[in-house]
Write an enzyme that holds these catalytic residues in place. Structure first.
Site, PDB file in Angstrom:
ATOM      1  N   ASP A   1       0.829  -1.207   0.000  1.00 31.15           N
ATOM      2  CA  ASP A   1       0.000   0.000   0.000  1.00 31.15           C
ATOM      3  C   ASP A   1       0.865   1.260   0.000  1.00 31.15           C
ATOM      4  O   ASP A   1       1.982   1.262   0.517  1.00 31.15           O
ATOM      5  CB  ASP A   1      -0.933  -0.020   1.222  1.00 31.15           C
ATOM      6  CG  ASP A   1      -2.085   0.954   1.069  1.00 31.15           C
ATOM      7  OD1 ASP A   1      -2.415   1.318  -0.083  1.00 31.15           O
ATOM      8  OD2 ASP A   1      -2.654   1.360   2.092  1.00 31.15           O
TER       9      ASP A   1
ATOM     10  N   HIS B   1       2.414   3.365  -9.097  1.00 31.17           N
ATOM     11  CA  HIS B   1       2.170   1.951  -9.404  1.00 31.17           C
ATOM     12  C   HIS B   1       3.338   1.369 -10.198  1.00 31.17           C
ATOM     13  O   HIS B   1       3.738   0.225  -9.964  1.00 31.17           O
ATOM     14  CB  HIS B   1       0.857   1.788 -10.177  1.00 31.17           C
ATOM     15  CG  HIS B   1      -0.359   2.195  -9.382  1.00 31.17           C
ATOM     16  ND1 HIS B   1      -0.540   1.804  -8.065  1.00 31.17           N
ATOM     17  CD2 HIS B   1      -1.443   2.948  -9.702  1.00 31.17           C
ATOM     18  CE1 HIS B   1      -1.691   2.306  -7.620  1.00 31.17           C
ATOM     19  NE2 HIS B   1      -2.253   3.012  -8.590  1.00 31.17           N
TER      20      HIS B   1
ATOM     21  N   LEU C   1      10.641 -20.785  -4.446  1.00 24.96           N
ATOM     22  CA  LEU C   1       9.719 -19.839  -3.807  1.00 24.96           C
ATOM     23  C   LEU C   1       8.407 -19.853  -4.583  1.00 24.96           C
ATOM     24  O   LEU C   1       8.421 -19.813  -5.815  1.00 24.96           O
ATOM     25  CB  LEU C   1      10.334 -18.425  -3.837  1.00 24.96           C
ATOM     26  CG  LEU C   1       9.431 -17.257  -3.447  1.00 24.96           C
ATOM     27  CD1 LEU C   1       9.140 -17.284  -1.941  1.00 24.96           C
ATOM     28  CD2 LEU C   1      10.088 -15.912  -3.784  1.00 24.96           C
TER      29      LEU C   1
HETATM   30  C1  IPE Z   1      -5.516  -2.796  -0.160  1.00 23.66           C
HETATM   31  O1  IPE Z   1      -5.172  -1.457  -0.366  1.00 23.66           O
HETATM   32  C2  IPE Z   1      -5.501  -3.535  -1.451  1.00 23.66           C
HETATM   33  C3  IPE Z   1      -4.214  -3.643  -2.119  1.00 23.66           C
HETATM   34  C4  IPE Z   1      -3.051  -3.208  -1.710  1.00 23.66           C
HETATM   35  C5  IPE Z   1      -4.265  -4.322  -3.371  1.00 23.66           C
HETATM   36  P1  IPE Z   1      -6.270  -0.305  -0.498  1.00 23.66           P
HETATM   37  O2  IPE Z   1      -5.513   0.957  -0.659  1.00 23.66           O
HETATM   38  O3  IPE Z   1      -7.240  -0.653  -1.545  1.00 23.66           O
HETATM   39  O4  IPE Z   1      -6.983  -0.391   0.913  1.00 23.66           O
HETATM   40  P2  IPE Z   1      -7.929   0.673   1.673  1.00 23.66           P
HETATM   41  O5  IPE Z   1      -9.008   1.067   0.709  1.00 23.66           O
HETATM   42  O6  IPE Z   1      -7.079   1.838   2.040  1.00 23.66           O
HETATM   43  O7  IPE Z   1      -8.415  -0.063   2.874  1.00 23.66           O
HETATM   44  C1  IPE Z   2      -1.563   0.158  -3.411  1.00 28.27           C
HETATM   45  O1  IPE Z   2      -1.345   1.511  -3.411  1.00 28.27           O
HETATM   46  C2  IPE Z   2      -1.804  -0.408  -4.795  1.00 28.27           C
HETATM   47  C3  IPE Z   2      -3.189  -0.841  -5.044  1.00 28.27           C
HETATM   48  C4  IPE Z   2      -4.172  -0.843  -4.190  1.00 28.27           C
HETATM   49  C5  IPE Z   2      -3.473  -1.330  -6.373  1.00 28.27           C
HETATM   50  P1  IPE Z   2      -2.548   2.548  -3.422  1.00 28.27           P
HETATM   51  O2  IPE Z   2      -2.918   2.832  -4.827  1.00 28.27           O
HETATM   52  O3  IPE Z   2      -3.659   2.088  -2.559  1.00 28.27           O
HETATM   53  O4  IPE Z   2      -1.852   3.819  -2.790  1.00 28.27           O
HETATM   54  P2  IPE Z   2      -2.481   4.838  -1.748  1.00 28.27           P
HETATM   55  O5  IPE Z   2      -2.976   4.032  -0.581  1.00 28.27           O
HETATM   56  O6  IPE Z   2      -3.586   5.548  -2.439  1.00 28.27           O
HETATM   57  O7  IPE Z   2      -1.356   5.728  -1.372  1.00 28.27           O
HETATM   58 MG    MG Z   3      -4.123   2.355  -0.617  1.00 27.80          MG
END
Ligand code: IPE
Ligand code: IPE
Ligand code: MG
Length: 253
Positions: free
Chosen positions: A25, A42, A136
């Site tokens: 995240d 990303h 792995l």
């Molecule tokens: C969780 O992250 C899902 C992934 C990393 C794929 P999100 O960014 O979607 O989670 P919330 O919405 O903050 O809980």
């Molecule tokens: C995690 O990073 C990747 C996915 C959920 C696909 P985020 O896109 O949720 O990044 P933040 O949380 O908005 O910073």
């Molecule tokens: Mg996120």
């Protein structure tokens, strides 16, 4: 292979976690902080995946599970969803040979029926091409949700064993666990969430029952071998009791 369930028995544990599960995240915030579009975060996130796969391989981790796209991430703007899908396709196309060279078996879990035909084909192909690798097992959770997984497992159990509907008392833990999409792996020993939030966001909710939960403020694109080692060091200090007392674990203490 049947795996010890943390509630049916006491799993064997070691200094190095056998199974590490990560919520990657903070990609978006990493980019926003730099006045870049979220997509840049990303893209950088994929580089972190490479570093972490390599670091886990070198440290003897046997299962690494990465949450790449949740069943709730469809709620994001269409443009971001489409970028994430493209990135997924491109990465699969590019990385499979490297995975084979590193002895990595790739598996994708989640409701794959939502993906377009090309992506589904690439997924099947990548899984097949890495099938023989044993160093792995890298699992990517894509369009995955812990609740979806539990429901599909319950549905599969009832389909395979219709008599369970008439004898619900026979519907036990193993009937369900054996049909979860990650039934091939032991439950995670260590869970890591980057990006500062302290929540599970519908990840492996069944399997995390006794997992050690580690949260770090580090954004995913900044995560690498050094951050992984910090998490491992923290893990080594945990006393995994699985319901028992400290005294039972260390009678001399
Ligand atoms: C969780 O992250 C899902 C992934 C990393 C794929 P999100 O960014 O979607 O989670 P919330 O919405 O903050 O809980
Ligand atoms: C995690 O990073 C990747 C996915 C959920 C696909 P985020 O896109 O949720 O990044 P933040 O949380 O908005 O910073
Ligand atoms: Mg996120």
């Amino acid at each position: 292979m049947t795996q010890t369930s943390s509630t049916l028995g006491i799993p064997q544990t070691g200094q190095v976690p056998c199974h590490v599960a990560i919520i990657m995240d903070g990609n978006g915030r990493w980019a926003t902080q730099r006045y870049l579009p979220r997509s840049a975060g990303h893209v950088r996130g994929v580089q972190a995946v490479r570093r972490v796969v390599e670091a886990c391989g070198r440290r003897g981790v046997q299962y690494l599970t990465l949450f790449a796209f949740s069943s709730e991430n469809w709620r994001r703007p269409a443009q971001e969803v489409s970028l994430l899908m493209q990135l997924f396709v491109r990465t699969l196309e590019k990385e499979v040979d490297k995975l084979v060279a590193q002895g990595v078996r790739l598996r994708i879990v989640g409701d794959l029926s939502a993906f377009d035909a090309k992506l589904q084909g690439l997924i099947r192909d990548a899984e097949r091409r890495t099938e023989g690798q044993t160093a792995l097992t890298l699992t990517i959770a894509a369009n995955y949700g812990g609740r979806w997984d539990i429901l599909q497992a319950a549905q599969a159990a009832l389909r395979d064993r219709p008599e369970l509907a008439r004898h619900p008392e026979q519907f036990d833990e193993s009937a369900l666990a054996a049909r979860l999409s990650m039934a091939y792996a032991p439950e995670p020993d260590l869970f890591i969430r980057t990006g500062g939030e302290q929540r599970i966001s519908n990840f492996l909710i069944w399997q995390l029952a006794y997992t050690e939960l580690y949260f770090t403020d580090c954004y995913w694109p900044d995560f690498g071998a050094a951050e992984m080692d910090q998490a491992f060091a923290w893990y080594q200090d945990r006393e995994r009791r699985f319901g028992r007392t400290s005294q039972q674990l260390r009678p001399s203490a």
